[in-house]
Write a protein that holds these residues in place. Structure first.
Motif, PDB file in Angstrom:
ATOM      1  N   VAL A 220       0.796  -1.009  -0.173  1.00  0.00           N
ATOM      2  CA  VAL A 220       0.056   0.088   0.205  1.00  0.00           C
ATOM      3  C   VAL A 220       1.009   1.499   0.232  1.00  0.00           C
ATOM      4  CG1 VAL A 220      -1.502   0.942   1.116  1.00  0.00           C
ATOM      5  CG2 VAL A 220      -1.454  -1.244   1.371  1.00  0.00           C
ATOM      6  N   THR A 221       0.712   2.373  -0.978  1.00  0.00           N
ATOM      7  CA  THR A 221       1.306   3.560  -0.776  1.00  0.00           C
ATOM      8  C   THR A 221       0.386   4.126  -0.927  1.00  0.00           C
ATOM      9  OG1 THR A 221       0.716   3.791  -3.929  1.00  0.00           O
ATOM     10  CG2 THR A 221       2.853   1.825  -3.052  1.00  0.00           C
TER      11      THR A 221
ATOM     12  N   VAL B 145       3.426  -8.843  -6.911  1.00  0.00           N
ATOM     13  CA  VAL B 145       2.429  -7.815  -5.334  1.00  0.00           C
ATOM     14  C   VAL B 145       1.505  -7.126  -5.710  1.00  0.00           C
ATOM     15  CG1 VAL B 145       3.541  -6.437  -4.330  1.00  0.00           C
ATOM     16  CG2 VAL B 145       4.978  -8.334  -4.895  1.00  0.00           C
ATOM     17  N   LYS B 146       0.905  -7.280  -5.771  1.00  0.00           N
ATOM     18  CA  LYS B 146      -0.567  -6.115  -5.702  1.00  0.00           C
ATOM     19  C   LYS B 146      -0.140  -4.831  -5.252  1.00  0.00           C
ATOM     20  CE  LYS B 146      -4.258  -9.360  -5.453  1.00  0.00           C
ATOM     21  NZ  LYS B 146      -5.629  -9.776  -5.159  1.00  0.00           N
ATOM     22  N   CYS B 147      -0.443  -3.497  -5.589  1.00  0.00           N
ATOM     23  CA  CYS B 147      -0.569  -2.792  -5.700  1.00  0.00           C
ATOM     24  C   CYS B 147      -1.578  -1.733  -5.252  1.00  0.00           C
ATOM     25  CB  CYS B 147       0.933  -1.768  -5.914  1.00  0.00           C
ATOM     26  SG  CYS B 147       2.048   0.104  -5.687  1.00  0.00           S
ATOM     27  N   ILE B 148      -1.392  -1.145  -4.309  1.00  0.00           N
ATOM     28  CA  ILE B 148      -2.637  -0.839  -3.822  1.00  0.00           C
ATOM     29  C   ILE B 148      -2.620   1.439  -3.239  1.00  0.00           C
ATOM     30  CG2 ILE B 148      -5.169   0.092  -2.513  1.00  0.00           C
ATOM     31  CD1 ILE B 148      -4.780  -2.950  -2.109  1.00  0.00           C
ATOM     32  N   LYS B 149      -2.632   2.649  -3.916  1.00  0.00           N
ATOM     33  CA  LYS B 149      -2.787   3.550  -3.458  1.00  0.00           C
ATOM     34  C   LYS B 149      -3.760   4.090  -2.223  1.00  0.00           C
ATOM     35  CE  LYS B 149      -1.450   8.207  -5.423  1.00  0.00           C
ATOM     36  NZ  LYS B 149      -1.458   9.134  -6.439  1.00  0.00           N
ATOM     37  N   SER B 150      -3.582   4.822  -1.646  1.00  0.00           N
ATOM     38  CA  SER B 150      -4.296   5.349  -0.680  1.00  0.00           C
ATOM     39  C   SER B 150      -4.120   6.488  -0.155  1.00  0.00           C
ATOM     40  CB  SER B 150      -3.311   4.586   1.018  1.00  0.00           C
ATOM     41  OG  SER B 150      -4.369   5.654   2.142  1.00  0.00           O
TER      42      SER B 150
END
Length: 316
Positions: free
Chosen positions: A48-49, A67-72
């Motif tokens: 989580v970025t 890897v899954k990348c999610i923006k917060s």
């Protein structure tokens, strides 16, 4: 058991004092020892970025297509973890900071602990302590690095902990935090809802975080004492032991710090702490414990006299 989701937030990843590359952590996760009935494809990793590091992290993750990348949109430590947990699809959700290097059997230790009946598997966190100065002050701020046995716990470090996913769905970790600001209340809420939190020493990780860097430990100790009183006042369900001490008024901060100091003394002389405290260092560790707990007492008294002062002055 249908696998594990590992959530890594990247809060403060751009901090120049952070020496650990997230790729080092991901490489360790790629090369884990798995339980016999578990394979790599049963593990998903979610990073989580936030807006300060998203583009940089995305470039780094090109080497890790799994890897899954999610923006917060909420650059808050627990908010980012909570967002990752919402995207988790496996039965176990593990939180690991991006500057925490897990042991080779980290995943295996979590699975074994959860399968043995724990609702929460609390890992053993070791802070990088390159000097005696760091070791002395880290000792007073860490609770579990000395013991090597599985034991029930009443607190945890969110940098190295795993939950049953059903528990997170029921407890609403971030909701509890935003209502009270109190991490200690989370684990007590877990217990109250019938789940068992267990400390798992084999679930170890080295955290690249120096509590005793310069005079930083003073702010940490002030905050610790301040939050002991603040959390106790927010504890409407009387889940915390510190809450019971509030009836003693201004003696409460002294009582809380004294109990912590006695715990420090016990750990200094216990067999389990011999790996960290050498006999000739004992006087220094005892003196530092008294020093740290005295600062905490001041923080607690300030919380009772003027609750908003330290928040404004030091950003608590």
């Amino acid at each position: 058991m249908h696998g594990m989701s590992i959530v890594m937030e990247t809060f403060n990843y751009n901090d120049p004092e952070n020496e650990t590359d997230i790729r080092t952590v991901l490489d360790k996760l790629r090369n884990q020892d798995f339980p016999e009935d578990m394979s790599k494809d049963m593990v998903e990793t979610i990073v989580v970025t936030d807006k300060t590091n998203h583009e940089n992290i995305v470039r780094l993750l090109e080497q890790y297509p799994e890897v899954k990348c999610i923006k917060s949109d909420n650059p808050h430590y627990l908010a980012m973890k909570d967002l990752g947990a919402q995207h988790a699809t496996r039965d176990i959700v593990a939180f690991l900071d991006c500057d925490c290097i897990p042991s080779d059997n980290w995943i295996k230790a979590i699975v074994e602990t959860i399968c043995e009946g724990a609702g929460v598997s609390v890992g053993k966190t070791e802070i990088k302590s390159d000097t005696l100065y760091q070791r002395v002050f880290n000792f007073s701020f860490l609770m579990y690095i000395q013991t090597e046995k599985k034991t029930p716990v009443k607190s945890f470090f969110p940098n190295n902990v795993a939950f049953k996913r059903e528990l997170l769905e029921n407890i609403k970790l971030y909701d509890i935090y935003t209502r009270s600001g109190a991490l200690p209340l989370i684990i007590n809420k877990v217990i109250k809802n019938g789940y068992k939190p267990v400390y798992s020493p084999k679930q170890s990780a080295i955290h690249d975080y120096a509590i005793a860097k310069g005079l930083n430990y003073i702010n940490v100790a002030l905050r610790s004492g301040y939050e002991a009183i603040y959390f106790a006042r927010m504890d409407e369900d009387n889940l915390l032991f510190d809450t019971k001490l509030l009836r003693f008024g201004f003696l409460a901060p002294l009582l809380i710090s004294s109990i912590r100091a006695l715990t420090d003394f016990k750990r200094v002389f216990s067999k389990s702490s011999k790996t960290m405290v050498r006999s000739y260092e004992i006087p220094l560790f005892i003196a530092s414990a008294v020093h740290i707990r005295s600062i905490e007492t001041i923080g607690g008294i300030m919380a009772m006299i003027n609750p908003g002062y330290l928040r404004k002055k030091l950003g608590f």
